[in-house]
Design a protein around this motif. Structure first.
Motif, PDB file in Angstrom:
ATOM      1  N   THR A 248     -18.076 -15.537  27.626  1.00  0.00           N
ATOM      2  CA  THR A 248     -16.667 -15.147  27.139  1.00  0.00           C
ATOM      3  C   THR A 248     -16.798 -13.777  26.013  1.00  0.00           C
ATOM      4  O   THR A 248     -15.656 -13.233  26.240  1.00  0.00           O
ATOM      5  CB  THR A 248     -16.019 -16.247  26.803  1.00  0.00           C
ATOM      6  N   ALA A 249     -17.869 -13.632  25.227  1.00  0.00           N
ATOM      7  CA  ALA A 249     -17.996 -12.638  24.397  1.00  0.00           C
ATOM      8  C   ALA A 249     -18.355 -11.355  24.995  1.00  0.00           C
ATOM      9  O   ALA A 249     -17.997 -10.356  24.716  1.00  0.00           O
ATOM     10  CB  ALA A 249     -18.901 -13.101  23.150  1.00  0.00           C
TER      11      ALA A 249
ATOM     12  N   LYS B 138     -11.529 -15.274  17.521  1.00  0.00           N
ATOM     13  CA  LYS B 138     -12.119 -14.279  16.736  1.00  0.00           C
ATOM     14  C   LYS B 138     -13.277 -15.089  15.955  1.00  0.00           C
ATOM     15  O   LYS B 138     -12.721 -16.347  15.451  1.00  0.00           O
ATOM     16  CB  LYS B 138     -11.365 -13.511  15.669  1.00  0.00           C
TER      17      LYS B 138
ATOM     18  N   HIS C 122      -7.697 -14.431  22.529  1.00  0.00           N
ATOM     19  CA  HIS C 122      -9.041 -13.656  22.389  1.00  0.00           C
ATOM     20  C   HIS C 122      -9.494 -14.395  20.887  1.00  0.00           C
ATOM     21  O   HIS C 122      -8.998 -13.743  19.850  1.00  0.00           O
ATOM     22  CB  HIS C 122      -8.878 -12.199  22.403  1.00  0.00           C
TER      23      HIS C 122
ATOM     24  N   THR D  33     -16.913 -11.249  16.167  1.00  0.00           N
ATOM     25  CA  THR D  33     -16.989 -11.395  17.662  1.00  0.00           C
ATOM     26  C   THR D  33     -15.869 -11.837  18.423  1.00  0.00           C
ATOM     27  O   THR D  33     -15.374 -12.907  17.749  1.00  0.00           O
ATOM     28  CB  THR D  33     -18.219 -11.859  18.061  1.00  0.00           C
ATOM     29  N   THR D  34     -15.400 -11.252  19.320  1.00  0.00           N
ATOM     30  CA  THR D  34     -14.236 -11.786  20.223  1.00  0.00           C
ATOM     31  C   THR D  34     -14.712 -12.452  21.303  1.00  0.00           C
ATOM     32  O   THR D  34     -15.452 -12.020  22.199  1.00  0.00           O
ATOM     33  CB  THR D  34     -13.169 -10.618  20.632  1.00  0.00           C
ATOM     34  N   ALA D  35     -14.319 -13.677  21.702  1.00  0.00           N
ATOM     35  CA  ALA D  35     -14.923 -14.468  22.792  1.00  0.00           C
ATOM     36  C   ALA D  35     -13.306 -14.874  23.717  1.00  0.00           C
ATOM     37  O   ALA D  35     -12.472 -15.031  23.268  1.00  0.00           O
ATOM     38  CB  ALA D  35     -15.275 -15.951  22.536  1.00  0.00           C
ATOM     39  N   MET D  36     -13.542 -14.389  24.894  1.00  0.00           N
ATOM     40  CA  MET D  36     -11.934 -14.199  25.587  1.00  0.00           C
ATOM     41  C   MET D  36     -11.895 -15.722  26.500  1.00  0.00           C
ATOM     42  O   MET D  36     -11.407 -15.612  27.407  1.00  0.00           O
ATOM     43  CB  MET D  36     -11.752 -13.035  26.528  1.00  0.00           C
ATOM     44  N   SER D  37     -12.317 -16.723  25.580  1.00  0.00           N
ATOM     45  CA  SER D  37     -12.015 -18.141  26.471  1.00  0.00           C
ATOM     46  C   SER D  37     -10.668 -18.473  26.824  1.00  0.00           C
ATOM     47  O   SER D  37     -10.299 -18.923  27.683  1.00  0.00           O
ATOM     48  CB  SER D  37     -12.612 -19.199  25.633  1.00  0.00           C
TER      49      SER D  37
ATOM     50  N   PHE E   5     -15.873  -9.636  27.072  1.00  0.00           N
ATOM     51  CA  PHE E   5     -14.706  -8.947  26.346  1.00  0.00           C
ATOM     52  C   PHE E   5     -15.247  -7.473  25.840  1.00  0.00           C
ATOM     53  O   PHE E   5     -14.730  -6.651  25.584  1.00  0.00           O
ATOM     54  CB  PHE E   5     -14.440  -9.646  25.170  1.00  0.00           C
TER      55      PHE E   5
END
Lengths: 328, 328
Positions: free
Chosen positions: B228-229, A171, A169, A184-188, B232
């Motif tokens: 992706t953000a 940041k 995740h 912001t979190t990106a779950m790539s 999440f």
């Protein structure tokens, strides 16, 4: 005095969901010893009811003791600090969150104390962007120590900094003069894991082999026809003999990281861009950022210990000068 | 003559990776009977080595016979046509692909014949957009029959049509005057499945309950900070008490569909937009298209049988008039 500075000054833990690291630091914050006990939150609470506070306390104390009980026994006066999910509602105790904009110099009252059989562990609170009605907020726990440690590594930590912490995740943190404005979190990384473990792309791929060129092709694709179409694109490329099945993982990685960077990199005034993570991930994000004309400062070292040291100093948990003077 | 038109005229199969449907059609293309034998490519070839051509032929013939052997026995002179993965390299025989731009009126030589113990099955070729060096192409198999069937359902099938076939791998097809110009696959449905089966969002969600408002909120989010953000984002909304854990699935569905539509809907001259799929998916895509000011024509019926009928007629496999005359 030189010898005294090498004596233990802080026991610091980064205790996350799936991993745990413990450092023994000297009186000026240098690492004497490091351990990776692999007893994250999930392993620690396995088999117990996390709603049972007493059972949870016992489980965390046992895991803590197993990780660094010998350090605590040998140096009973050395303070202990911990960050990460250990301070969550499912952790040892809930250390809460500080709401952004948040100063990175914590006050003395910011830490939450939990007792163990020989003393106290000081838990670091997380950071929180509150949700608005339809704009999701965000939370981090543990990364606040990495942010502080990463900024410490800069020669000139003032002004606007965009800090990128790539991972499962990722940041993206916006900092201005030592204050966290937002993140912001990106779950790539998680999507990469899901896509390469199961589904059509997992069936298209074979045992992956590093392929920088496939990654670069994914980077280009990841900025075009939308993520859900570009990800699928790996399959026709393989069917048409234009992509090696062993390179599907790197192609998919490129598509995902390009998408993330294109959306998370501030379009105006990103300030200095600081990239902090494992060597492999930093190399990938560096190339994705280069496509936007951005040359980041790269830190591949583990900065959490440095951040925890700084928090211990700013909260008065550790008084370097006072302790050193005792040994003079 | 009225009675004669109700006599069987075509046996048609849509035989995909995981499902199989078989129709008995009359001499003017109306459905007399339909079956869903659930013997897709994966079930048909289970336990055999797909590289062994003979073993594969035996497996497909057995599955075909089990699906509609009684129809073939009762009506030995009725032609049989099949589309889908049954015509792939792992299928009964490889029916190849026709390359776009491709006319939807197939020539007589387009079909590939495979023998079974009592006659012949005619396999429909797929469609193919060739890959360029760094622009992935695409392939479809089975959807070509749906495209033909969906266009047939239009009163005025001329001009430019953007045809949307939502599903695990949604297809966006651009048609001009009965010719397929191009198409793109978006794997939104598969991503939905992966994200709600495993990972952080699966752990955030509880047993889903239909929530149209959560879907609408996801639709808005899916056009903003990158997929992706935004995906999440469901988690902090739940943590902040602003999204019911039972509504996470609908929120995620909204984010994914909004992203797909925003990227796949042609920005210039989409022509008439035709949406063809299950009732639930059509409802979702209709709302996502509405956000772009597009009101699609919606077809929730299964159009594959209609398309296979049209292919049988245009390839001369079925001669409605000739056969009807025999019965006059």
């Amino acid at each position: 005095m030189t010898d005294a500075s090498r004596l233990p000054g802080l026991i610091a833990l980064d205790w996350g969901t799936s991993a745990q690291r413990a450092w023994l630091l000297d009186r000026v914050g240098r690492i004497i010893d490091v351990r990776r006990p692999d007893q994250g939150l999930l392993a620690t609470t396995e088999g117990i009811d996390v709603r049972d506070g007493h059972a949870r306390e016992l489980a965390y104390e046992a895991a803590f003791w197993s990780a660094c009980g010998d350090w605590v026994t040998a140096h009973p006066d050395v303070p202990v600090i911990a960050c990460g999910m250990v301070g969550s509602a499912q952790g040892w105790a809930d250390a809460g969150y500080r709401t952004v904009p948040a100063d990175l110099r914590f006050g003395a009252d910011a830490l939450v104390r939990v007792r163990h059989r020989r003393g106290v562990v000081h838990l670091v609170p997380g950071l929180r962007v509150p949700s608005a009605a339809d704009v999701p907020g965000d939370v981090i726990r543990g990364e606040e120590a990495q942010i502080i440690g990463a900024l410490e590594a800069l020669d000139e930590p003032t002004g606007v900094v965009t800090l990128v912490l790539p991972g499962t995740h990722s940041k993206w943190v916006r900092v201005d003069n030592g204050k966290v404005l937002s993140f912001t979190t990106a779950m790539s990384g998680e999507l990469f894991g899901l896509l390469t473990a199961d589904g059509i792309l997992a069936r298209t791929a074979v045992e992956p082999r590093r392929d920088d060129e496939a990654f670069a092709r994914g980077l280009v694709a990841g900025r075009s026809r939308g993520l859900t179409a570009e990800l699928f694109g790996a399959r026709p490329l393989v069917l048409d003999g234009l992509l090696d099945p062993a390179s599907v993982h790197d192609y998919v990685s490129g598509v995902l990281i390009a998408h993330e960077v294109a959306h998370q990199l501030p379009t105006t005034a990103p300030g200095r861009v600081l990239l902090c993570g494992t060597e492999d991930l930093c190399r990938r994000y560096e190339r994705a950022l280069a496509a936007h004309g951005v040359v980041p400062t790269v830190l591949t070292e583990d900065v959490a210990a440095r951040g925890l040291w700084r928090i211990a100093c700013s909260t008065g948990l550790h008084h370097p000068e006072a302790q050193e003077q005792q040994w003079q």
